[in-house]
Design a protein around this motif. Sequence first.
Motif, PDB file in Angstrom:
ATOM      1  N   ASN A  13      -3.863   4.210  -9.560  1.00  0.00           N
ATOM      2  CA  ASN A  13      -3.230   2.948  -9.168  1.00  0.00           C
ATOM      3  C   ASN A  13      -3.789   1.772  -9.963  1.00  0.00           C
ATOM      4  O   ASN A  13      -3.070   0.819 -10.272  1.00  0.00           O
ATOM      5  CB  ASN A  13      -3.421   2.702  -7.667  1.00  0.00           C
ATOM      6  CG  ASN A  13      -2.615   3.661  -6.813  1.00  0.00           C
ATOM      7  OD1 ASN A  13      -1.579   4.152  -7.257  1.00  0.00           O
ATOM      8  ND2 ASN A  13      -3.078   3.942  -5.621  1.00  0.00           N
ATOM      9  N   ASP A  36      -6.630   8.836  -6.692  1.00  0.00           N
ATOM     10  CA  ASP A  36      -5.533   7.916  -6.353  1.00  0.00           C
ATOM     11  C   ASP A  36      -5.847   6.487  -6.771  1.00  0.00           C
ATOM     12  O   ASP A  36      -5.022   5.791  -7.372  1.00  0.00           O
ATOM     13  CB  ASP A  36      -5.260   7.943  -4.838  1.00  0.00           C
ATOM     14  CG  ASP A  36      -4.381   9.115  -4.445  1.00  0.00           C
ATOM     15  OD1 ASP A  36      -3.632   9.603  -5.304  1.00  0.00           O
ATOM     16  OD2 ASP A  36      -4.461   9.546  -3.284  1.00  0.00           O
ATOM     17  N   LYS A  59       7.516  12.097   3.825  1.00  0.00           N
ATOM     18  CA  LYS A  59       7.583  12.223   2.369  1.00  0.00           C
ATOM     19  C   LYS A  59       8.665  13.199   1.930  1.00  0.00           C
ATOM     20  O   LYS A  59       9.291  13.019   0.894  1.00  0.00           O
ATOM     21  CB  LYS A  59       6.216  12.657   1.821  1.00  0.00           C
ATOM     22  CG  LYS A  59       5.165  11.561   1.865  1.00  0.00           C
ATOM     23  CD  LYS A  59       3.877  11.997   1.185  1.00  0.00           C
ATOM     24  CE  LYS A  59       2.898  10.845   1.115  1.00  0.00           C
ATOM     25  NZ  LYS A  59       1.636  11.232   0.433  1.00  0.00           N
ATOM     26  N   HIS A 109       0.822  -1.201   0.000  1.00  0.00           N
ATOM     27  CA  HIS A 109       0.000   0.000   0.000  1.00  0.00           C
ATOM     28  C   HIS A 109       0.865   1.263   0.000  1.00  0.00           C
ATOM     29  O   HIS A 109       2.013   1.259   0.463  1.00  0.00           O
ATOM     30  CB  HIS A 109      -0.932   0.013   1.210  1.00  0.00           C
ATOM     31  CG  HIS A 109      -1.906  -1.136   1.224  1.00  0.00           C
ATOM     32  ND1 HIS A 109      -3.106  -1.097   0.561  1.00  0.00           N
ATOM     33  CD2 HIS A 109      -1.828  -2.365   1.798  1.00  0.00           C
ATOM     34  CE1 HIS A 109      -3.746  -2.251   0.723  1.00  0.00           C
ATOM     35  NE2 HIS A 109      -2.999  -3.042   1.478  1.00  0.00           N
ATOM     36  N   GLU A 110       0.274   2.341  -0.540  1.00  0.00           N
ATOM     37  CA  GLU A 110       0.982   3.617  -0.617  1.00  0.00           C
ATOM     38  C   GLU A 110       1.179   4.206   0.771  1.00  0.00           C
ATOM     39  O   GLU A 110       0.414   3.926   1.708  1.00  0.00           O
ATOM     40  CB  GLU A 110       0.186   4.610  -1.479  1.00  0.00           C
ATOM     41  CG  GLU A 110       0.060   4.221  -2.945  1.00  0.00           C
ATOM     42  CD  GLU A 110       1.410   4.223  -3.643  1.00  0.00           C
ATOM     43  OE1 GLU A 110       2.188   5.163  -3.435  1.00  0.00           O
ATOM     44  OE2 GLU A 110       1.691   3.265  -4.388  1.00  0.00           O
ATOM     45  N   TYR A 149      10.963   2.762  -1.312  1.00  0.00           N
ATOM     46  CA  TYR A 149      11.172   4.133  -1.800  1.00  0.00           C
ATOM     47  C   TYR A 149      12.653   4.485  -1.952  1.00  0.00           C
ATOM     48  O   TYR A 149      12.992   5.650  -2.180  1.00  0.00           O
ATOM     49  CB  TYR A 149      10.482   5.131  -0.865  1.00  0.00           C
ATOM     50  CG  TYR A 149       8.984   4.982  -0.875  1.00  0.00           C
ATOM     51  CD1 TYR A 149       8.221   5.475  -1.933  1.00  0.00           C
ATOM     52  CD2 TYR A 149       8.320   4.324   0.164  1.00  0.00           C
ATOM     53  CE1 TYR A 149       6.842   5.337  -1.949  1.00  0.00           C
ATOM     54  CE2 TYR A 149       6.932   4.170   0.147  1.00  0.00           C
ATOM     55  CZ  TYR A 149       6.199   4.685  -0.906  1.00  0.00           C
ATOM     56  OH  TYR A 149       4.837   4.540  -0.929  1.00  0.00           O
ATOM     57  N   LYS A 166       0.451   6.707   3.030  1.00  0.00           N
ATOM     58  CA  LYS A 166      -0.557   7.744   3.250  1.00  0.00           C
ATOM     59  C   LYS A 166      -1.327   7.405   4.525  1.00  0.00           C
ATOM     60  O   LYS A 166      -1.144   6.336   5.116  1.00  0.00           O
ATOM     61  CB  LYS A 166      -1.524   7.834   2.061  1.00  0.00           C
ATOM     62  CG  LYS A 166      -2.257   6.536   1.766  1.00  0.00           C
ATOM     63  CD  LYS A 166      -3.065   6.617   0.487  1.00  0.00           C
ATOM     64  CE  LYS A 166      -4.191   7.587   0.574  1.00  0.00           C
ATOM     65  NZ  LYS A 166      -5.076   7.558  -0.593  1.00  0.00           N
TER      66      LYS A 166
END
Length: 905
Positions: free
Chosen positions: A400, A396, A91, A18-19, A75, A21
């Motif tokens: 995705n 979003d 971020k 999952h992103e 990342y 966020k």
Amino acid sequence: MDLKESLLLELEKRTREHELKENDLFTASSLASFFKMGRNTISQYLNDYVKNEKVIKVNTRPVYFFHKQALEEKYETNFNDCIYDSIASLKILMMKDFEKMIGYNGSLKSVITHCKAAMSYPDNGLPILICGPTGTGKSMIASLMYEYASHQGILKKDAKFISVNCSEYADNPELLVDNLFGHVKGAYTGADEDQVGLIQLANGGVLFLDEVHCLKAECQEKLFLFMDKGIFHRLGDNEKWYQSNCRLIFATTENPDQVLVHTLLRRIPIVVHIPSLSERPQIEKMELIYTMLMKESLNLNKSLCISNYAYKTILSYDYKGNIGQLQNVIKASCARTFLHENKDNYCIRLLDLPDYMFESMDTNILKNFDQNEKIVSVLDLNKEIKSDSPLMDLYDNLLNTFKLLEKEEETLEQIIERCKLLIQNFFDWLFFKKKNSFKSSNENYLLKMLDKICSIIMNKYSFTMPNTQIKIYSKVFVEYTKIVTDAQMWYSFHEEEVQRILSLLQEQYPRDYLIANELLENACLNLDIKMDKFMDVIMTIEMIKTQKEEKENVMGLILCHGYSTASSIADTVNQLLGEHIFDGIDMELKISIDRIAQLVDDYLQHKEPIQELMILVDMGSLEGIYKRIRLPKCNIGIIDMVSTPVALEVGNHIQQGHLVKDILEEIKNNFNISTRLIEEAKKQDAILTICATGIGVAKKISELLTNSLPKPIPAKIIPYDYHSIVENGVNDSIYSQYNVLMLVGTLDPKVEGTPFLPLENLIDNDQIQVLVDYVGQYFNEEELSEFRQNVMKNFALSNIVNHLTILNAQKVIDDVEEFVLEAQRLLDKKMDSTSRLGLYVHVACLIERLMLKQGIDEVEGMETYSLENKEQMDLIRQAFSGVQEHYSVELPDPEIMYILNYFQE
């Protein structure tokens, strides 16, 4: 495995899938529910992992937990701490290379593209000059260029970034020459030992010359030889040559044409201009302020907030020193706050701003100033997408979902179905969860306005839309007005991805795209706002759901006078047949026959290309329509005296796949009514340009050919997919749409009955007459002569290679020639001039594609071909080794097969 270990594994799984966020999946409550354990127990385990530096904790409400190693690997970054006050601060630390530049995907997009090209260009990049006012970020861009090259593997890990501010040497140019090039012992008084210069220290890395306009002309001239050949003399040693392969970046705040020697400028192929802060979009200025405040919050290790007046003043001030001055204002304001605040939360107020800002401050702010003004958390200034907006969540989720298509995990049809479901869920939220919310007069006006817009569009494109759907669209647009700033910021971050999706939808669903685009354009005009292009994506997908699937062989259209006669018959028949067969166009009672013919023409223009059309008309329209409709590319059957039984009979035949001519015969036998058949008009002539290298090259060949024409001609010059022609031949859909005169390209697809003109024949000009024979009918003698000259000029080998690739034409031709000669020698085969020129163009384009990672990796039957031609393929690899090493590319087997085709002709 005990519960604690299972907890860490589950958190790792969620972090990877999952992103990053604000998502309940990363809370202790969600994990406790998953493991059916108490929240306090799970929270204790997670905090233990935070202490052991295996989990990252974000101290918001609620608290979020992320698996540290999984986050770092996902990342490609490292986190020094394990506790942060917001996801936004995480971020900021994750930003890489050019992502650190606010506006990298906005106002600075073109600049950064050029910077990437300068660093990536083989062999040692290209010199680049960065121009812009003081404080715009030139030095930062230079350092990010170095970071980018390091992360992309363009530079080695130990490569250096050396920065020199030339203004420090403005009065002592000899010292700069010494520092740049170095000296030998005894070169001048005090030179007691050899000294390596900065150019040599930067070997394999980057040398950044800031404020280059401060260099005297003679200093600039000393750079010429090094820029041309990569060699130089040290001071005091004019016999020995030294070498360096550093990349050069120059920067200046002045007009380069006025302050730099023109011979130096000529050696700098890329010049970019950085806009001042006042020229940047307001949304980027807001993002700059937010990012700077967040960084100060991290430095102070305290939460920051800012008063509304202070924020407005910082945002509206005209910064002569640009971003540098803005940063100083933020730091100075935070410093003042730090002195008089003694709390966990520091608050920047109007009086904390530098004194000079009050001189130009908005008088309304001073007039209404109140020490108890509204306070805003810095986190609330974040204009990135927030999870509390369902529309932003939809953005979003849709993006995705489309990424699954790029990964080739699902087909486009499956993606569209997924997206329809996501959009419908959002519509449900709008319609049901917000059903009881207060409706303003503006919303009532919007609904009435949208109803009129939809009526016009439905009539134009011949389809129906339920009133409930129009109400939903009005709610969507109202919701958009509430988050317009967030949406536009989101779009600026994802513009390239959105454009790719839009291009795909426009290609695959042209009618739906046109309808959605027209609906949004009219809505924006009446709402007086500009919606971002992702709304086009959403509405196009929604239109795909609205438009029923239509028969591929025969389309049905009903035309009747009256308010809803045609649409009623069409709806009734479609329901009885259980399939969408007919569209209905309701016509005014006094409509002219010319206008009816125009309606039919518009209808066809916005459909997929079709070959057969059945038109059912009411009394008195048949003869008038028959005399006026002459539409190309389509057989048209017209039936008079339409009724529901007649339409049902026609629809039944269409369902069974019968063609127009046969349907008319059946109708004449069963009903006593008039019919007419309009045979397909003559297809438009077309010349197709093709290239095995890819459609992009075919488009460029088409451009060159079109530019050679002295005037427009009736025949179309169309770039087309080579592999589609090879697979389908004359059965390809392009042949049903056009009368294909000939094919022009780099490799013969061998289509029976269609002449092929090799591109090399145009380069060699020995068979230009073949082309003249086809286009000569459109020109007089003078125009024919001009056409020949244009072809000779546009299709010269160096020009076409330069046009088809980003590479230096002469350099790539030399490399290709070396490969071709070596391939001929190893294969012991001599090529004729025609085949050799064709191979030149093919390999030149191939090198570029391989550099861009666009090589062909799979071809049907490749395994068998490789076994049967292993020896020859190995020889081609051997001949290509020089090119491979020079351009750092690899040659896939399918590409070798295409090269060998030239030797087998």
